[in-house]
Write a protein that holds these residues in place. Structure first.
Motif, PDB file in Angstrom:
ATOM      1  N   GLY A 160       0.794  -1.224   0.000  1.00  0.00           N
ATOM      2  CA  GLY A 160       0.000   0.000   0.000  1.00  0.00           C
ATOM      3  C   GLY A 160       0.817   1.260   0.000  1.00  0.00           C
ATOM      4  O   GLY A 160       0.287   2.353   0.272  1.00  0.00           O
ATOM      5  N   ILE A 161       2.130   1.137  -0.253  1.00  0.00           N
ATOM      6  CA  ILE A 161       2.997   2.319  -0.285  1.00  0.00           C
ATOM      7  C   ILE A 161       2.798   3.034  -1.609  1.00  0.00           C
ATOM      8  O   ILE A 161       3.013   2.459  -2.682  1.00  0.00           O
ATOM      9  CB  ILE A 161       4.478   1.917  -0.113  1.00  0.00           C
ATOM     10  N   LYS A 162       2.383   4.271  -1.568  1.00  0.00           N
ATOM     11  CA  LYS A 162       2.105   5.035  -2.777  1.00  0.00           C
ATOM     12  C   LYS A 162       3.377   5.744  -3.252  1.00  0.00           C
ATOM     13  O   LYS A 162       4.010   6.470  -2.487  1.00  0.00           O
ATOM     14  CB  LYS A 162       1.004   6.079  -2.526  1.00  0.00           C
ATOM     15  N   ASP A 163       3.710   5.485  -4.509  1.00  0.00           N
ATOM     16  CA  ASP A 163       4.892   6.123  -5.107  1.00  0.00           C
ATOM     17  C   ASP A 163       4.419   6.995  -6.268  1.00  0.00           C
ATOM     18  O   ASP A 163       3.878   6.488  -7.256  1.00  0.00           O
ATOM     19  CB  ASP A 163       5.859   5.046  -5.625  1.00  0.00           C
ATOM     20  N   PRO A 164       4.581   8.308  -6.150  1.00  0.00           N
ATOM     21  CA  PRO A 164       4.106   9.200  -7.224  1.00  0.00           C
ATOM     22  C   PRO A 164       4.792   8.933  -8.572  1.00  0.00           C
ATOM     23  O   PRO A 164       4.269   9.317  -9.619  1.00  0.00           O
ATOM     24  CB  PRO A 164       4.448  10.599  -6.699  1.00  0.00           C
ATOM     25  N   LYS A 165       5.942   8.278  -8.527  1.00  0.00           N
ATOM     26  CA  LYS A 165       6.669   7.997  -9.774  1.00  0.00           C
ATOM     27  C   LYS A 165       6.463   6.553 -10.246  1.00  0.00           C
ATOM     28  O   LYS A 165       7.192   6.065 -11.103  1.00  0.00           O
ATOM     29  CB  LYS A 165       8.164   8.259  -9.567  1.00  0.00           C
ATOM     30  N   GLN A 166       5.465   5.887  -9.654  1.00  0.00           N
ATOM     31  CA  GLN A 166       5.271   4.473 -10.002  1.00  0.00           C
ATOM     32  C   GLN A 166       4.960   4.271 -11.477  1.00  0.00           C
ATOM     33  O   GLN A 166       5.499   3.367 -12.117  1.00  0.00           O
ATOM     34  CB  GLN A 166       4.131   3.882  -9.165  1.00  0.00           C
ATOM     35  N   LYS A 167       4.121   5.135 -12.042  1.00  0.00           N
ATOM     36  CA  LYS A 167       3.748   4.997 -13.453  1.00  0.00           C
ATOM     37  C   LYS A 167       4.975   5.132 -14.341  1.00  0.00           C
ATOM     38  O   LYS A 167       5.181   4.329 -15.268  1.00  0.00           O
ATOM     39  CB  LYS A 167       2.696   6.033 -13.827  1.00  0.00           C
ATOM     40  N   ASP A 168       5.795   6.138 -14.064  1.00  0.00           N
ATOM     41  CA  ASP A 168       7.005   6.341 -14.863  1.00  0.00           C
ATOM     42  C   ASP A 168       7.955   5.159 -14.714  1.00  0.00           C
ATOM     43  O   ASP A 168       8.572   4.719 -15.701  1.00  0.00           O
ATOM     44  CB  ASP A 168       7.711   7.634 -14.438  1.00  0.00           C
ATOM     45  N   MET A 169       8.065   4.649 -13.487  1.00  0.00           N
ATOM     46  CA  MET A 169       8.947   3.512 -13.241  1.00  0.00           C
ATOM     47  C   MET A 169       8.461   2.276 -13.999  1.00  0.00           C
ATOM     48  O   MET A 169       9.254   1.554 -14.618  1.00  0.00           O
ATOM     49  CB  MET A 169       8.998   3.219 -11.736  1.00  0.00           C
ATOM     50  N   TYR A 170       7.150   2.050 -13.945  1.00  0.00           N
ATOM     51  CA  TYR A 170       6.595   0.883 -14.649  1.00  0.00           C
ATOM     52  C   TYR A 170       6.871   0.986 -16.142  1.00  0.00           C
ATOM     53  O   TYR A 170       7.299   0.017 -16.772  1.00  0.00           O
ATOM     54  CB  TYR A 170       5.088   0.799 -14.406  1.00  0.00           C
ATOM     55  N   ASN A 171       6.618   2.157 -16.734  1.00  0.00           N
ATOM     56  CA  ASN A 171       6.825   2.329 -18.172  1.00  0.00           C
ATOM     57  C   ASN A 171       8.299   2.143 -18.549  1.00  0.00           C
ATOM     58  O   ASN A 171       8.621   1.586 -19.609  1.00  0.00           O
ATOM     59  CB  ASN A 171       6.341   3.699 -18.622  1.00  0.00           C
ATOM     60  N   LYS A 172       9.194   2.615 -17.679  1.00  0.00           N
ATOM     61  CA  LYS A 172      10.622   2.454 -17.948  1.00  0.00           C
ATOM     62  C   LYS A 172      11.016   0.982 -17.922  1.00  0.00           C
ATOM     63  O   LYS A 172      11.764   0.504 -18.793  1.00  0.00           O
ATOM     64  CB  LYS A 172      11.434   3.234 -16.912  1.00  0.00           C
ATOM     65  N   ILE A 173      10.527   0.244 -16.934  1.00  0.00           N
ATOM     66  CA  ILE A 173      10.813  -1.206 -16.857  1.00  0.00           C
ATOM     67  C   ILE A 173      10.210  -1.919 -18.060  1.00  0.00           C
ATOM     68  O   ILE A 173      10.836  -2.819 -18.645  1.00  0.00           O
ATOM     69  CB  ILE A 173      10.261  -1.791 -15.541  1.00  0.00           C
ATOM     70  N   PHE A 174       9.009  -1.499 -18.425  1.00  0.00           N
ATOM     71  CA  PHE A 174       8.309  -2.114 -19.553  1.00  0.00           C
ATOM     72  C   PHE A 174       9.121  -1.939 -20.838  1.00  0.00           C
ATOM     73  O   PHE A 174       9.320  -2.888 -21.603  1.00  0.00           O
ATOM     74  CB  PHE A 174       6.933  -1.459 -19.691  1.00  0.00           C
ATOM     75  N   ARG A 175       9.619  -0.713 -21.078  1.00  0.00           N
ATOM     76  CA  ARG A 175      10.431  -0.460 -22.272  1.00  0.00           C
ATOM     77  C   ARG A 175      11.736  -1.245 -22.208  1.00  0.00           C
ATOM     78  O   ARG A 175      12.186  -1.812 -23.211  1.00  0.00           O
ATOM     79  CB  ARG A 175      10.718   1.039 -22.393  1.00  0.00           C
ATOM     80  N   SER A 176      12.325  -1.300 -21.025  1.00  0.00           N
ATOM     81  CA  SER A 176      13.598  -2.014 -20.857  1.00  0.00           C
ATOM     82  C   SER A 176      13.420  -3.516 -21.106  1.00  0.00           C
ATOM     83  O   SER A 176      14.328  -4.180 -21.608  1.00  0.00           O
ATOM     84  CB  SER A 176      14.160  -1.794 -19.453  1.00  0.00           C
ATOM     85  N   ALA A 177      12.239  -4.037 -20.767  1.00  0.00           N
ATOM     86  CA  ALA A 177      11.978  -5.466 -20.985  1.00  0.00           C
ATOM     87  C   ALA A 177      12.012  -5.797 -22.475  1.00  0.00           C
ATOM     88  O   ALA A 177      12.565  -6.830 -22.885  1.00  0.00           O
ATOM     89  CB  ALA A 177      10.624  -5.846 -20.373  1.00  0.00           C
ATOM     90  N   TYR A 178      11.428  -4.925 -23.289  1.00  0.00           N
ATOM     91  CA  TYR A 178      11.498  -5.122 -24.737  1.00  0.00           C
ATOM     92  C   TYR A 178      12.956  -5.144 -25.215  1.00  0.00           C
ATOM     93  O   TYR A 178      13.369  -6.020 -25.968  1.00  0.00           O
ATOM     94  CB  TYR A 178      10.753  -4.001 -25.466  1.00  0.00           C
TER      95      TYR A 178
END
Length: 731
Positions: free
Chosen positions: A57-75
């Protein structure tokens, strides 16, 4: 291996990121690179930590950006792992070069830039340094060879590079902006970036292509925009993941010049779909027809000198050209060429076996007279007046690849014959100053952007279709090039005014599927334009989708009621759907406006026949027979209606007329057979049925047509046994 990477990409496209990372880790564990395995594990760990924080339940304001960065890196990690695995086992050139440059490190982009910049200066100063002509020639040859070697290395190391570092990006931008690197070399560099993007998606290389579009030289910026399009074909979903790409594209999609260029390239890529048809027509129709020319093969075998009237032209030759249809075919080829179609693929496809074309990078070279192997054709002291050779090599009709083919064909000739031919080109085709100015003006059209992009697309087509190792590359010309479906380009390609022109172009060229898609987009913004509804409906009608076409025609009819064209096509669609009553309703509306239209009378008659209103139908058919110059279609209809309603003598009169015509149809013999069978003249009926059977591909085809009419014969009093017995009598 391809199944592995496709499986991972499928997981990512469905946003099953954790599962995708597990698969990437499994692939990486089979590679020898510890660095790769470490990078994959680091990415996994980062994502696992993010999941743990989120679960708590820890809210990270940069979570969306982090997810997208990991997602791009996975490709990127998936592509990198896939290539590392293949590089240990595949013998494709791409992986051969990766292995080569791993063991012998290539020059950096900065080092290659220095070598390319030195070329122009060295070539200019050599004549000043070396007074001896032979020594100077030798030094120039060495300079050109070193330049070619550096350019080939630039192409190869760019093509097989995976993901540029920030340092490499800076070097690439410096190279692109250099005023000392020849433009031709920049063109090869842009092609290398494009070919790299066809393999994997590197956002840094893509951003360089976007930047290269703003290069002041059209040779460079037109290659860049083609590269942007090709990247979209392969990696559309990846492009839109990067905010920097979206921001840059947003600016370009508002640029009028970019919009115009993109529409031009859309048409040129679409025209490439015609190349195979043109190639086939040249090989199977035009060239064989030309070889049958009566003038070919009439050589003087006895050895007499030609008499003074030997140049007298035989008028039969002109008749032969007209009768053969070759004039129309050549005119069609000329029109296609004017539109930008590739009409020389067939001519030059056999001239791609020279050693020059074994080097991949050479397929992307702009034509350069200073290329080491062909500079000897021109020499160092080129004549200033325009020659036929200049006209050919400056013409925008031929792409760069074909110009190289032409020159290598000259080199293959014996030296004495080549020199004589070039001398004749220079001497016999010298032109006046006025003509020279016209030709110079014409050849300057090569600088037009549409000509540059067209030549480049033709070069690409030859590479993907003719290169000896073409099976190792994804053929972009297997794509449909529907650029309006790609989000990165959609805004530019769907600008209403330009889109309407594009839709109408497809419509005129009979690309009905594409035309319908574009008219549909236009209708989203302009639902009150009856013409758009009509053209969209007509596109569907041509595609055989009559039911859907009706809905578009009805919408057009609501906006512009009782339009003649709309009513006619509503009727035709109902007719095709086997709905004669509705078709008749609209045909009658058209008849009010066009009472003397004989084709319309035939169509109305057909609807009445389908509704079994034979007497009324006969009135229309008699009208056509009386007024039509070639009334056979009306006579067929009269014969059939007369037969069905029992007017046998009248039916016989019309079938006799049809069978005495030049080329009776199979149905004429069949229906006449029905008539004479009904009249009890079995012998004549069998004879006519046999004639009909002989005109069918096989007996099954005949049986299909014959049994379709079984119900009419039963109405005439025959039993099913009678009908089948007659069939056996035909054997």
């Amino acid at each position: 291996m391809h199944n592995e990477i496709e499986y991972v990409f499928n997981l990512l496209e469905n946003h099953r990121l954790k599962e995708a990372l597990v698969q990437i880790h499994a692939m990486a564990s089979q590679c020898s690179s510890w660095q790769l395995r470490t990078d994959v594990e680091t990415l996994q760990t980062t994502y696992d930590l993010m999941l743990q924080y989120n679960a708590k339940g820890i809210k990270d304001p940069k979570q969306k950006d982090m997810y997208n960065k990991i997602f791009r890196s996975a490709y990127e990690m998936a592509e990198r792992t896939h290539i590392m695995k293949n590089s240990t086992s595949s013998f494709a050139l791409y992986y051969d070069l990766i292995r080569t440059y791993e063991h012998a490190k290539p020059h950096t982009l900065s080092e290659l830039q220095m070598q390319l910049e030195a070329y122009t200066e060295d070539a200019a100063t050599a004549p000043l340094i070396y007074s001896d002509a032979n020594r100077c020639k030798s030094e120039l040859a060495g300079i050109r060879e070193r330049h070619e070697k550096a350019l080939n290395e630039l192409f190869e190391r760019t093509w097989v590079s995976l993901y540029w570092t920030e340092a490499e990006v800076q070097e690439a931008q410096t190279l692109l902006n250099s005023l000392l690197v020849p433009v031709n070399d920049l063109c090869v560099f842009i092609s290398a970036v494009t070919m790299s993007q066809s393999r994997i998606f590197d956002i840094r290389k893509y951003m360089l292509l976007l930047e290269a579009y703003n290069h002041p030289d059209p040779m460079v910026n037109q290659r860049a925009i083609v590269g942007i399009v090709i990247t979209a074909l392969f990696h559309e979903h990846r492009i839109m993941m990067y905010p920097e790409a979206r921001a840059k594209l947003s600016l370009l999609n508002e640029d009028a010049d970019f919009i115009k260029n993109l529409h031009t390239i859309q048409i040129q890529l679409q025209l490439s779909r015609e190349t195979q048809k043109i190639d086939r027509k040249m090989r199977e129709e035009i060239i064989p027809e030309m070889m049958r020319n009566p003038r070919i093969g009439n050589s003087n075998k006895i050895g007499f000198d030609e008499t003074e009237d030997s140049d007298d032209l035989n008028p039969e030759w002109e008749n032969w050209i007209d009768k053969s249809g070759i004039t129309d075919k050549l005119r069609e080829m000329g029109e296609l060429q004017m539109e930008g179609a590739d009409v020389y693929m067939s001519t030059f496809s056999q001239l791609k076996q020279f050693p020059f074309f074994r080097q991949m990078s050479h397929w992307f070279y702009p034509f350069d007279r200073q290329f080491p192997d062909i500079v000897t054709i021109f020499g160092d002291n080129e004549e200033k007046r325009m020659s036929l050779l200049d006209i050919i090599l400056n013409s925008d009709s031929f792409c760069n690849s074909d110009k190289y083919s032409f020159c290598f064909s000259l080199i293959q000739m014996p030296e004495s014959q080549r020199e004589l031919m070039i001398h004749q080109m220079n001497e016999q085709s010298s032109v006046s100053q006025e003509q020279l100015e016209q030709i110079t003006k014409m050849t300057k059209s090569t600088l037009k952007k549409e000509n540059i992009s067209r030549q480049y697309i033709h070069d690409l087509y030859r590479f993907f279709k003719l290169w000896s190792r073409r099976s190792e590359e994804k053929d972009i010309f297997e794509s449909r090039f529907e650029l309006w479906k790609y989000n990165s380009l959609k805004k530019a390609i769907t600008q209403p005014e330009e889109l309407k022109k594009l839709a109408d172009y497809f419509f005129q060229k009979d690309y009905m599927e594409e035309a319908f898609q574009l008219y549909s987009i236009l209708l989203e913004e302009n639902k009150t334009n009856s013409e758009l509804w009509q053209k969209a409906g007509y596109s569907l009608q041509k595609l055989g989708n009559y039911d859907k076409a009706l809905s578009y025609y009805k919408q057009a009819d609501i906006i512009a009621p009782d339009a003649l064209w709309t009513n006619r096509h509503l009727a035709l669609c109902y007719h095709k759907l086997g709905m004669p009553e509705q078709a008749l309703q609209y045909f009658k509306k058209v008849e009010i406006v066009q009472p003397d239209n004989l084709n319309l009378s035939l169509q109305i008659g057909q609807c009445l026949v389908a509704l079994k209103k034979y007497e009324e139908a006969l009135g229309y058919f008699f009208k056509v027979e009386y007024l039509e110059k070639n009334p056979n279609n009306a006579r067929r209809a009269i014969g059939w209606c007369s037969f069905v309603i029992g007017k046998y003598e009248e039916a016989r009169k019309y079938y006799d007329l049809l069978l005495q015509a030049t080329k009776p149809k199979m149905q004429d013999w069949m229906n006449a057979g029905h008539l004479y069978y009904t009249l009890g003249n079995i012998e004549t009926a069998i004879n006519y049925y046999q004639k009909a059977q002989s005109m069918c591909e096989d007996r099954n085809m005949f049986l299909t047509f014959y049994l379709e009419d079984k119900k009419y014969l039963i109405e005439k009093g025959f039993s099913e046994e009678d009908i089948y017995i007659l069939l056996d009598e035909l054997l």
